[in-house]
Write a protein that holds these residues in place. Structure first.
Motif, PDB file in Angstrom:
ATOM      1  N   ALA A 179      36.363  90.991 -50.259  1.00  0.00           N
ATOM      2  CA  ALA A 179      37.463  90.075 -50.726  1.00  0.00           C
ATOM      3  C   ALA A 179      38.731  89.885 -49.659  1.00  0.00           C
ATOM      4  N   LYS A 180      38.581  90.520 -48.159  1.00  0.00           N
ATOM      5  CA  LYS A 180      39.218  89.614 -47.250  1.00  0.00           C
ATOM      6  C   LYS A 180      39.314  89.295 -46.388  1.00  0.00           C
ATOM      7  N   ILE A 181      37.270  89.591 -45.905  1.00  0.00           N
ATOM      8  CA  ILE A 181      36.806  88.161 -45.279  1.00  0.00           C
ATOM      9  C   ILE A 181      37.090  86.893 -45.695  1.00  0.00           C
ATOM     10  N   ASN A 182      36.830  86.716 -46.773  1.00  0.00           N
ATOM     11  CA  ASN A 182      36.615  85.274 -47.209  1.00  0.00           C
ATOM     12  C   ASN A 182      37.548  84.413 -46.882  1.00  0.00           C
ATOM     13  N   PRO A 183      39.018  84.990 -47.421  1.00  0.00           N
ATOM     14  CA  PRO A 183      39.980  84.317 -46.958  1.00  0.00           C
ATOM     15  C   PRO A 183      40.525  83.956 -45.448  1.00  0.00           C
ATOM     16  N   VAL A 184      39.525  84.781 -44.748  1.00  0.00           N
ATOM     17  CA  VAL A 184      40.259  83.856 -43.380  1.00  0.00           C
ATOM     18  C   VAL A 184      39.657  82.794 -43.196  1.00  0.00           C
ATOM     19  N   LEU A 185      37.862  82.905 -43.617  1.00  0.00           N
ATOM     20  CA  LEU A 185      37.459  81.624 -43.335  1.00  0.00           C
ATOM     21  C   LEU A 185      37.321  80.487 -44.051  1.00  0.00           C
ATOM     22  N   GLN A 230      35.362  84.003 -34.446  1.00  0.00           N
ATOM     23  CA  GLN A 230      36.796  84.876 -35.907  1.00  0.00           C
ATOM     24  C   GLN A 230      36.511  86.767 -35.296  1.00  0.00           C
ATOM     25  N   LYS A 231      35.599  86.899 -34.919  1.00  0.00           N
ATOM     26  CA  LYS A 231      35.163  88.394 -35.211  1.00  0.00           C
ATOM     27  C   LYS A 231      35.483  89.018 -34.899  1.00  0.00           C
ATOM     28  N   PRO A 232      37.162  89.124 -33.182  1.00  0.00           N
ATOM     29  CA  PRO A 232      37.462  90.482 -33.352  1.00  0.00           C
ATOM     30  C   PRO A 232      38.552  90.448 -34.657  1.00  0.00           C
ATOM     31  N   VAL A 233      38.973  89.452 -35.520  1.00  0.00           N
ATOM     32  CA  VAL A 233      40.236  89.514 -35.847  1.00  0.00           C
ATOM     33  C   VAL A 233      39.105  90.380 -37.669  1.00  0.00           C
ATOM     34  N   ILE A 234      38.115  89.658 -37.901  1.00  0.00           N
ATOM     35  CA  ILE A 234      37.273  90.058 -38.890  1.00  0.00           C
ATOM     36  C   ILE A 234      37.309  92.020 -38.869  1.00  0.00           C
ATOM     37  N   ARG A 235      36.137  91.732 -37.400  1.00  0.00           N
ATOM     38  CA  ARG A 235      36.619  93.212 -37.185  1.00  0.00           C
ATOM     39  C   ARG A 235      37.874  94.446 -37.559  1.00  0.00           C
ATOM     40  N   ASP A 236      38.771  93.716 -37.778  1.00  0.00           N
ATOM     41  CA  ASP A 236      39.792  94.741 -37.986  1.00  0.00           C
ATOM     42  C   ASP A 236      39.943  94.476 -39.302  1.00  0.00           C
ATOM     43  N   LEU A 237      40.041  93.777 -39.885  1.00  0.00           N
ATOM     44  CA  LEU A 237      40.125  93.618 -41.684  1.00  0.00           C
ATOM     45  C   LEU A 237      38.980  94.744 -41.903  1.00  0.00           C
ATOM     46  N   VAL A 238      37.935  94.812 -41.089  1.00  0.00           N
ATOM     47  CA  VAL A 238      36.969  96.261 -41.719  1.00  0.00           C
ATOM     48  C   VAL A 238      37.342  97.824 -41.352  1.00  0.00           C
ATOM     49  N   ILE A 239      37.833  97.583 -40.044  1.00  0.00           N
ATOM     50  CA  ILE A 239      38.710  98.435 -39.889  1.00  0.00           C
ATOM     51  C   ILE A 239      39.482  98.999 -40.175  1.00  0.00           C
ATOM     52  N   LYS A 240      39.918  98.049 -40.748  1.00  0.00           N
ATOM     53  CA  LYS A 240      41.237  98.944 -41.707  1.00  0.00           C
ATOM     54  C   LYS A 240      40.613  99.458 -42.719  1.00  0.00           C
ATOM     55  N   ILE A 241      40.056  98.683 -43.739  1.00  0.00           N
ATOM     56  CA  ILE A 241      39.350  99.447 -44.457  1.00  0.00           C
ATOM     57  C   ILE A 241      38.490 100.319 -45.119  1.00  0.00           C
ATOM     58  N   THR A 296      29.257  80.235 -36.378  1.00  0.00           N
ATOM     59  CA  THR A 296      30.406  79.476 -34.852  1.00  0.00           C
ATOM     60  C   THR A 296      31.635  80.066 -35.200  1.00  0.00           C
ATOM     61  N   GLU A 297      32.073  79.966 -37.051  1.00  0.00           N
ATOM     62  CA  GLU A 297      33.074  79.907 -37.333  1.00  0.00           C
ATOM     63  C   GLU A 297      33.812  81.592 -36.975  1.00  0.00           C
ATOM     64  N   LEU A 298      32.044  82.615 -37.474  1.00  0.00           N
ATOM     65  CA  LEU A 298      31.830  84.128 -37.466  1.00  0.00           C
ATOM     66  C   LEU A 298      31.929  84.627 -36.262  1.00  0.00           C
TER      67      LEU A 298
END
Length: 151
Positions: free
Chosen positions: A129-135, A95-106, A90-92
């Motif tokens: 390493a970037k996604i897990n702190p958001v969750l 948080q999908k827009p935030v996680i996608r933004d992190l992935v795209i930046k990387i 459910t959290e994924l």
């Protein structure tokens, strides 16, 4: 007339040698097969460890890469893998827009040369390493790239 018996004897000799080679080759092949089966039996009796993992698609990403010599882009379908956890699922989604933004930046910070076999593994570790702190309800264990295209 003495030549004909010699031809017959030499033909018999060639046939005997060929039959001998076939028998020796067959025996060698059979021995290797038996030895191969003996060495393989311990691996076939081991049990596979079952891991239950859920995946969630972050959809397809299309980004420009930072190559200076030419305009290059990356097209990839990204999945995250995690242990079966309904709250994290459910959290994924939330948080999908935030996680996608992190992935795209990387991914945008990478060059074409970064996408070697070893480089892809490093990129996956960086994304985790970037996604897990958001969750807050769990953590992502794996990143899967499908349809990876660098052009």
């Amino acid at each position: 007339m003495s030549e004909k018996p010699k031809k017959g004897n030499s033909l018999k000799l060639v046939i005997i040698v060929l039959l001998g080679l076939i028998v020796v080759g067959g025996a060698t092949f059979g021995g290797m097969m038996l030895a191969g089966k003996k060495g393989a039996t311990p691996t076939t009796t081991t049990k596979a460890v079952e891991t239950k993992e859920a995946t969630y698609s972050l959809d397809e990403c299309l980004v420009n890469l930072t190559d200076s010599d030419a305009k290059r882009y990356l097209k990839v379908l990204v999945y995250v893998g995690y242990g079966e956890n309904e709250e994290l699922s459910t959290e994924l989604k939330e948080q999908k827009p935030v996680i996608r933004d992190l992935v795209i930046k990387i991914l945008r910070s990478k060059k074409t040369t970064d996408f070697s076999d070893a480089g892809v593994d490093l990129i996956k570790k960086e994304i985790i390493a970037k996604i897990n702190p958001v969750l807050t309800k769990g953590k992502v264990d794996h990143i899967y790239f499908n349809d990876l295209l660098v052009q």
